[in-house]
Write a protein that holds these residues in place. Structure first.
Motif, PDB file in Angstrom:
ATOM      1  N   MET A  46       0.863  -1.132  -0.010  1.00 32.60           N
ATOM      2  CA  MET A  46      -0.034  -0.043   0.176  1.00 32.60           C
ATOM      3  C   MET A  46       1.128   1.411   0.144  1.00 32.60           C
ATOM      4  N   PRO A  47       0.743   1.989  -0.928  1.00 33.54           N
ATOM      5  CA  PRO A  47       1.454   3.238  -1.084  1.00 33.54           C
ATOM      6  C   PRO A  47       1.288   4.190   0.062  1.00 33.54           C
ATOM      7  N   LYS A  48       2.383   5.028   0.462  1.00 35.76           N
ATOM      8  CA  LYS A  48       2.431   5.937   1.371  1.00 35.76           C
ATOM      9  C   LYS A  48       1.328   7.039   1.170  1.00 35.76           C
ATOM     10  N   SER A  49       0.973   7.325  -0.169  1.00 35.64           N
ATOM     11  CA  SER A  49       0.053   8.335  -0.659  1.00 35.64           C
ATOM     12  C   SER A  49      -1.358   8.357  -0.192  1.00 35.64           C
ATOM     13  N   TRP A  50      -1.683   6.907   0.112  1.00 35.54           N
ATOM     14  CA  TRP A  50      -2.981   6.759   0.445  1.00 35.54           C
ATOM     15  C   TRP A  50      -3.444   7.266   1.985  1.00 35.54           C
ATOM     16  N   SER A  51      -4.605   7.674   2.097  1.00 36.12           N
ATOM     17  CA  SER A  51      -4.904   8.369   3.414  1.00 36.12           C
ATOM     18  C   SER A  51      -5.482   6.993   4.178  1.00 36.12           C
ATOM     19  N   ASN A  52      -5.617   7.158   5.445  1.00 37.95           N
ATOM     20  CA  ASN A  52      -6.338   6.133   6.350  1.00 37.95           C
ATOM     21  C   ASN A  52      -7.543   5.450   5.771  1.00 37.95           C
ATOM     22  N   LYS A  53      -8.352   6.353   5.133  1.00 41.03           N
ATOM     23  CA  LYS A  53      -9.675   6.046   4.583  1.00 41.03           C
ATOM     24  C   LYS A  53      -9.526   5.169   3.667  1.00 41.03           C
ATOM     25  N   ARG A  54      -8.566   5.309   2.698  1.00 44.32           N
ATOM     26  CA  ARG A  54      -8.068   4.551   1.457  1.00 44.32           C
ATOM     27  C   ARG A  54      -7.616   3.166   1.920  1.00 44.32           C
ATOM     28  N   GLU A  55      -7.038   3.063   3.096  1.00 43.27           N
ATOM     29  CA  GLU A  55      -6.134   1.779   3.652  1.00 43.27           C
ATOM     30  C   GLU A  55      -7.274   1.173   3.944  1.00 43.27           C
ATOM     31  N   ARG A  56      -8.283   1.635   4.894  1.00 43.16           N
ATOM     32  CA  ARG A  56      -9.552   0.853   5.170  1.00 43.16           C
ATOM     33  C   ARG A  56     -10.300   0.221   3.836  1.00 43.16           C
ATOM     34  N   GLN A  57     -10.353   1.159   3.007  1.00 44.25           N
ATOM     35  CA  GLN A  57     -10.987   0.588   1.762  1.00 44.25           C
ATOM     36  C   GLN A  57     -10.285  -0.548   1.273  1.00 44.25           C
ATOM     37  N   TYR A  58      -9.080  -0.457   1.204  1.00 42.44           N
ATOM     38  CA  TYR A  58      -8.235  -1.350   0.503  1.00 42.44           C
ATOM     39  C   TYR A  58      -8.356  -2.748   1.228  1.00 42.44           C
ATOM     40  N   GLU A  59      -8.286  -2.766   2.606  1.00 38.32           N
ATOM     41  CA  GLU A  59      -8.452  -3.762   3.454  1.00 38.32           C
ATOM     42  C   GLU A  59     -10.008  -4.483   3.074  1.00 38.32           C
ATOM     43  N   LYS A  60     -10.673  -3.814   3.219  1.00 36.74           N
ATOM     44  CA  LYS A  60     -12.406  -4.340   3.192  1.00 36.74           C
ATOM     45  C   LYS A  60     -12.565  -5.119   1.726  1.00 36.74           C
ATOM     46  N   ILE A  61     -12.093  -4.275   0.743  1.00 36.46           N
ATOM     47  CA  ILE A  61     -12.160  -4.793  -0.597  1.00 36.46           C
ATOM     48  C   ILE A  61     -11.321  -6.161  -0.789  1.00 36.46           C
ATOM     49  N   LYS A  62     -10.240  -6.079  -0.111  1.00 34.89           N
ATOM     50  CA  LYS A  62      -9.399  -7.302  -0.134  1.00 34.89           C
ATOM     51  C   LYS A  62      -9.962  -8.607   0.417  1.00 34.89           C
ATOM     52  N   ARG A  63     -10.477  -8.203   1.559  1.00 35.22           N
ATOM     53  CA  ARG A  63     -11.342  -9.272   2.441  1.00 35.22           C
ATOM     54  C   ARG A  63     -12.262  -9.817   1.806  1.00 35.22           C
ATOM     55  N   SER A  64     -13.076  -8.907   1.147  1.00 34.55           N
ATOM     56  CA  SER A  64     -14.327  -9.334   0.403  1.00 34.55           C
ATOM     57  C   SER A  64     -14.094 -10.201  -0.711  1.00 34.55           C
ATOM     58  N   ALA A  65     -12.731  -9.754  -1.520  1.00 31.58           N
ATOM     59  CA  ALA A  65     -12.410 -10.716  -2.555  1.00 31.58           C
ATOM     60  C   ALA A  65     -11.921 -12.052  -2.158  1.00 31.58           C
ATOM     61  N   LYS A  66     -11.418 -12.175  -1.134  1.00 30.41           N
ATOM     62  CA  LYS A  66     -10.821 -13.342  -0.487  1.00 30.41           C
ATOM     63  C   LYS A  66     -12.053 -14.371  -0.093  1.00 30.41           C
ATOM     64  N   GLY A  67     -12.915 -13.413   0.430  1.00 26.25           N
ATOM     65  CA  GLY A  67     -14.172 -14.432   0.877  1.00 26.25           C
ATOM     66  C   GLY A  67     -14.923 -15.033  -0.310  1.00 26.25           C
ATOM     67  N   ARG A  68     -14.818 -14.379  -1.426  1.00 23.18           N
ATOM     68  CA  ARG A  68     -15.488 -14.655  -2.756  1.00 23.18           C
ATOM     69  C   ARG A  68     -14.650 -16.002  -3.556  1.00 23.18           C
ATOM     70  N   GLY A  69     -13.368 -16.096  -2.824  1.00 23.18           N
ATOM     71  CA  GLY A  69     -12.827 -17.198  -3.492  1.00 23.18           C
ATOM     72  C   GLY A  69     -11.522 -16.847  -4.315  1.00 23.18           C
ATOM     73  N   ARG A  70     -11.222 -15.689  -4.288  1.00 22.86           N
ATOM     74  CA  ARG A  70      -9.974 -15.264  -5.043  1.00 22.86           C
ATOM     75  C   ARG A  70      -8.652 -15.400  -4.399  1.00 22.86           C
ATOM     76  N   SER A  71      -7.845 -15.683  -4.877  1.00 18.48           N
ATOM     77  CA  SER A  71      -6.397 -15.730  -4.353  1.00 18.48           C
ATOM     78  C   SER A  71      -5.883 -14.621  -3.849  1.00 18.48           C
ATOM     79  N   THR A  72      -5.018 -14.712  -2.754  1.00 12.92           N
ATOM     80  CA  THR A  72      -4.306 -13.481  -2.290  1.00 12.92           C
ATOM     81  C   THR A  72      -3.725 -12.522  -2.921  1.00 12.92           C
ATOM     82  N   GLY A  73      -3.232 -12.865  -4.213  1.00 14.58           N
ATOM     83  CA  GLY A  73      -2.617 -11.845  -5.066  1.00 14.58           C
ATOM     84  C   GLY A  73      -3.642 -11.330  -5.890  1.00 14.58           C
TER      85      GLY A  73
END
Length: 71
Positions: A1-28
């Protein structure tokens, strides 16, 4: 995660990543989807370096017009 992302965008990234993992996507793949989505949101909101909100047109607007012509 780039330094330029705000805390809000960091949280958004983590939520989307968890959601994708929950749907069966690989980590990458989940990381790639999350990063692309956050970057897209940042561009649309004018949070990126050198972004100009006034000069952009909505991409969905152009697509809907071309669909209506085909019918």
């Amino acid at each position: 995660m780039p330094k330029s992302w705000s805390n809000k965008r960091e949280r958004q990234y983590e939520k989307i990543k968890r959601s994708a993992k929950g749907r069966g996507r690989s980590t990458g793949t989940a990381k790639r989807i999350a990063a692309a989505t956050v970057n897209k949101t940042r561009r649309r909101k004018g949070e990126t370096k050198g972004s100009s909100r006034s000069r952009r047109r909505s991409s969905s607007r152009g697509r809907s017009r071309s669909r209506s012509r085909r019918r």
